[in-house]
Design an enzyme around this catalytic site. Structure first.
Site, PDB file in Angstrom:
ATOM      1  N   ARG A  75       0.206 -11.133 -16.794  1.00  0.00           N
ATOM      2  CA  ARG A  75      -1.122 -11.891 -17.135  1.00  0.00           C
ATOM      3  C   ARG A  75      -1.576 -11.437 -18.482  1.00  0.00           C
ATOM      4  O   ARG A  75      -1.791 -11.715 -19.794  1.00  0.00           O
ATOM      5  CB  ARG A  75      -1.161 -12.170 -16.313  1.00  0.00           C
ATOM      6  CG  ARG A  75      -2.179 -13.384 -16.390  1.00  0.00           C
ATOM      7  CD  ARG A  75      -2.639 -14.188 -15.125  1.00  0.00           C
ATOM      8  NE  ARG A  75      -2.654 -13.179 -14.287  1.00  0.00           N
ATOM      9  CZ  ARG A  75      -3.142 -13.576 -13.375  1.00  0.00           C
ATOM     10  NH1 ARG A  75      -5.096 -12.906 -13.108  1.00  0.00           N
ATOM     11  NH2 ARG A  75      -3.310 -12.081 -11.696  1.00  0.00           N
ATOM     12  N   HIS A 129      10.592   3.267  -0.245  1.00  0.00           N
ATOM     13  CA  HIS A 129      10.943   4.519  -1.331  1.00  0.00           C
ATOM     14  C   HIS A 129      11.183   5.986  -0.368  1.00  0.00           C
ATOM     15  O   HIS A 129      11.776   6.711  -0.711  1.00  0.00           O
ATOM     16  CB  HIS A 129       9.790   4.764  -2.468  1.00  0.00           C
ATOM     17  CG  HIS A 129       8.852   5.206  -2.257  1.00  0.00           C
ATOM     18  ND1 HIS A 129       7.853   5.049  -1.250  1.00  0.00           N
ATOM     19  CD2 HIS A 129       8.490   7.249  -1.930  1.00  0.00           C
ATOM     20  CE1 HIS A 129       6.614   5.842  -1.415  1.00  0.00           C
ATOM     21  NE2 HIS A 129       6.688   7.254  -1.321  1.00  0.00           N
ATOM     22  N   GLU A 179      -0.508  13.989   3.981  1.00  0.00           N
ATOM     23  CA  GLU A 179      -0.646  14.034   3.408  1.00  0.00           C
ATOM     24  C   GLU A 179      -2.123  14.792   2.765  1.00  0.00           C
ATOM     25  O   GLU A 179      -2.866  14.844   4.678  1.00  0.00           O
ATOM     26  CB  GLU A 179      -0.899  12.280   2.876  1.00  0.00           C
ATOM     27  CG  GLU A 179       0.443  11.651   2.719  1.00  0.00           C
ATOM     28  CD  GLU A 179       0.206  10.412   2.092  1.00  0.00           C
ATOM     29  OE1 GLU A 179       0.587  10.400   1.067  1.00  0.00           O
ATOM     30  OE2 GLU A 179      -0.150   9.713   2.970  1.00  0.00           O
ATOM     31  N   HIS A 222       7.788   3.549   6.308  1.00  0.00           N
ATOM     32  CA  HIS A 222       9.135   4.885   5.786  1.00  0.00           C
ATOM     33  C   HIS A 222       9.383   5.572   7.009  1.00  0.00           C
ATOM     34  O   HIS A 222      10.220   6.074   6.951  1.00  0.00           O
ATOM     35  CB  HIS A 222       7.764   5.469   5.450  1.00  0.00           C
ATOM     36  CG  HIS A 222       7.370   4.774   4.020  1.00  0.00           C
ATOM     37  ND1 HIS A 222       8.041   4.530   3.054  1.00  0.00           N
ATOM     38  CD2 HIS A 222       6.121   4.801   3.768  1.00  0.00           C
ATOM     39  CE1 HIS A 222       7.730   3.863   2.419  1.00  0.00           C
ATOM     40  NE2 HIS A 222       6.001   3.889   2.280  1.00  0.00           N
ATOM     41  N   LYS A 262      -3.768  11.183   6.915  1.00  0.00           N
ATOM     42  CA  LYS A 262      -4.417  11.387   5.439  1.00  0.00           C
ATOM     43  C   LYS A 262      -5.033  12.467   5.516  1.00  0.00           C
ATOM     44  O   LYS A 262      -5.341  11.927   6.333  1.00  0.00           O
ATOM     45  CB  LYS A 262      -5.309  10.081   4.772  1.00  0.00           C
ATOM     46  CG  LYS A 262      -3.522   9.075   4.007  1.00  0.00           C
ATOM     47  CD  LYS A 262      -4.155   8.126   3.038  1.00  0.00           C
ATOM     48  CE  LYS A 262      -3.213   7.098   3.331  1.00  0.00           C
ATOM     49  NZ  LYS A 262      -1.740   7.510   2.346  1.00  0.00           N
TER      50      LYS A 262
HETATM   51  C1  BG6 Z   1       3.338   5.075   0.439  1.00  0.00           C
HETATM   52  C2  BG6 Z   1       1.975   4.474   0.836  1.00  0.00           C
HETATM   53  O1  BG6 Z   1       4.430   3.784   0.212  1.00  0.00           O
HETATM   54  O2  BG6 Z   1       3.779   5.497   0.726  1.00  0.00           O
HETATM   55  C3  BG6 Z   1       0.717   5.419   0.872  1.00  0.00           C
HETATM   56  O3  BG6 Z   1       1.207   3.096   0.687  1.00  0.00           O
HETATM   57  C4  BG6 Z   1       1.640   6.818   0.772  1.00  0.00           C
HETATM   58  O4  BG6 Z   1      -0.319   5.568   1.500  1.00  0.00           O
HETATM   59  C5  BG6 Z   1       2.554   6.498   0.218  1.00  0.00           C
HETATM   60  O5  BG6 Z   1       0.774   7.811   0.674  1.00  0.00           O
HETATM   61  C6  BG6 Z   1       3.451   8.445   0.390  1.00  0.00           C
HETATM   62  O6  BG6 Z   1       4.413   8.350  -0.469  1.00  0.00           O
HETATM   63  P1  BG6 Z   1       5.134   9.685  -0.715  1.00  0.00           P
HETATM   64  O7  BG6 Z   1       5.854   9.916  -1.403  1.00  0.00           O
HETATM   65  O8  BG6 Z   1       3.685  11.054  -1.621  1.00  0.00           O
HETATM   66  O9  BG6 Z   1       5.007  10.736   0.654  1.00  0.00           O
END
Ligand code: BG6
Length: 484
Positions: free
Chosen positions: A51, A178, A216, A240, A331
């Site tokens: 935008r 991812h 994390e 994931h 986390k």
């Molecule tokens: C994301 C989540 O999909 O993956 C995040 O929304 C998370 O909360 C992240 O921190 C972790 O990805 P990676 O690649 O750092 O393990």
């Protein structure tokens, strides 16, 4: 060892949300790295669409900043950055109105792959898909890429699938998870299906249990509003961790082919039992280490959202009946460490007096950091002290073993975007997979909401809530230490 780089076909990649956080952190720096590696051909272009009222030059400046901030310093080369910037264009576009679409159409070229990355809120997926179609910008060969969150329950995921399906076929839709782009995750398939060694043992008869950990150190900082509506279950497990579980549990596909692989993963998801309430532990981090507690980042001071979850999951099929899968993610834990550990059963009989109770082989697949594999085996303790046994790792750190600089291992996004251009959907989630994952997730969430369960507090920098330890202790097992 220098890895082979095979250039992909020329493309026009339009990034909706081109000025957003994901574009700056991952997509644009990732494309630069692929350009630098020689994988993105001269004739390819990237068009930011957002935008913001920018022109080409100001968007290029934004791309240059993103490279500067998110590409390692020693991989930044000003000559290559300048060449890369020449490939960048920009259109100011209104996703829900008509502004900018004509200009975008004019920019599109024939004879190259057209890909559209929806790096925007899912509520805009329908508007963008419809306009790409109406303005005849997308053709039958075009691909669209969508990000998580792909829905927040089964009903919303179905609705998203339906809006995309109104204008694109399943073969055109690339749903990103991812984790599937991580090097070691793909190695999991290579290890399982390219070696005879493990597969005969890969079943309940020989595997005691599987642990999947994604720990994390970061908190939800700045993402409180999104996270509070999500929580660890929706944010990490439904996507994931579910994908990791599938890759471990699935049957060998008949071929390494997108649908063959995804068919097998889908069967695993469908074989998951509902999880009993006593097999779910939810936690929320407390203040510590100079940072506030979870609720301080949340808009709701009485938030019951979990920043940690541990689950004992049963895959109800012939291969896995009786082998629990323990999943945990959280986390603000003590280290950033993601791994999968497959603990094999003890030999049926020990001939060594000294070793009773711990003849244990464990295969550890480390996703991050220090990607690699470790196989714990029993050997004789060196020296003349008689037949004493000890457990040692057969260690394979991929970067060392392959002579690859860790900085040069492509990031998940780099690999996945190149797969979009190549037209390879193996590492992307199919619509039915996503729906099946929600169908399993929904009743768990509904269950704890109906019971009014509150997450247990855990100290920042710890291994998670006490009850999670008990989840394994009750079964006579224990979690592996969370180590970075
Ligand atoms: C994301 C989540 O999909 O993956 C995040 O929304 C998370 O909360 C992240 O921190 C972790 O990805 P990676 O690649 O750092 O393990």
């Amino acid at each position: 060892m220098v890895s082979r780089v095979i250039p992909v076909d020329a493309f026009d990649l339009v990034i909706f949300g081109g000025t957003g956080d994901l574009a700056k952190r991952k997509i644009l720096p990732g494309l630069y790295r692929r350009f630098q590696a020689g994988q993105m051909t001269e004739n390819s272009r990237i068009i930011g669409a957002a935008r913001a009222d920018l022109n080409e030059d100001s968007f290029r400046a934004l791309v240059a900043e993103a490279i500067e901030e998110f590409v390692p310093k020693d991989r930044q080369d000003s000559k290559i950055v300048a060449q890369f910037l020449e490939k960048i264009g920009y259109v100011s576009i209104d996703a829900t109105g008509e502004g900018g679409w004509g200009k975008l159409k004019d920019l599109m070229r024939d004879g190259v792959v057209r890909a559209f990355y929806f790096s925007v809120a899912p509520s805009l997926f329908g508007d963008i898909a419809e306009r790409l179609h109406l303005h005849e910008i997308a053709d039958a060969q075009s691909r669209i890429v969508v990000e998580k969150p792909f829905g927040r329950d089964l009903a919303s995921a179905k609705a998203l699938n339906a809006v995309l399906a109104a204008h694109f076929t399943e073969a055109q839709i690339y749903r990103i998870d991812h984790y599937l782009g991580k090097e070691t995750v793909q190695n999991l398939m290579a290890v399982r299906f390219a070696n005879i060694l493990f597969e005969p043992l890969w079943k309940a008869e020989y595997v005691d249990h599987v642990q999947i950990t994604v720990a994390e150190t970061v908190g939800v900082d700045g993402r409180g509003a999104y996270y509070d509506k999500s929580g660890a279950m929706r944010d990490m497990v439904q996507n994931h961790m579910m994908q990791l579980l599938c890759l471990i549990a699935m049957e060998p596909p008949y071929h390494f082919d997108p649908d063959a692989v995804r068919d097998e993963k889908l069967k695993v998801i469908r074989a998951l039992d509902p999880v009993k309430p006593e097999h779910i532990v939810r936690g929320q981090y407390l203040a510590g280490g100079g940072e506030g507690s979870y609720v301080e980042h949340s808009e709701d001071p009485s938030s019951k959202t979990e920043s940690y979850i541990a689950l004992k999951v049963n895959v109800s099929n012939w291969r896995w009946q009786g082998t629990p899968f323990y999943l945990r993610t959280g986390k603000r834990l003590r280290a950033r460490a993601s791994e999968i550990a497959i603990t094999f059963k003890q030999p049926p009989h020990s001939i060594f007096d000294d070793a009773k109770g711990w003849l244990e082989n464990v295969l550890v697949i480390r996703l991050q950091p220090n990607e690699g594999m470790n196989l714990m085996v029993m050997i004789k303790e060196p020296g003349p002290g008689g037949m004493r046994l000890m457990q040692v790792p057969l260690d394979m750190a991929f970067a060392d073993a392959l002579g690859v600089d860790a900085e040069d291992v492509p990031d998940a996004y780099e690999r996945l975007i190149m797969d979009v251009i190549r037209g390879n959907q193996t590492l992307f989630m199919r619509g039915d997979e996503v729906e099946a994952a929600w169908a399993w997730t929904d009743p768990l969430i509904e269950g704890w909401e109906a019971r009014g369960d509150k997450p247990q507090g855990y100290d920042a920098g710890s291994s998670g809530p006490e009850d999670a330890l008990m989840l394994m202790h009750r079964d006579g097992r224990r979690w592996r230490e969370i180590k970075g």
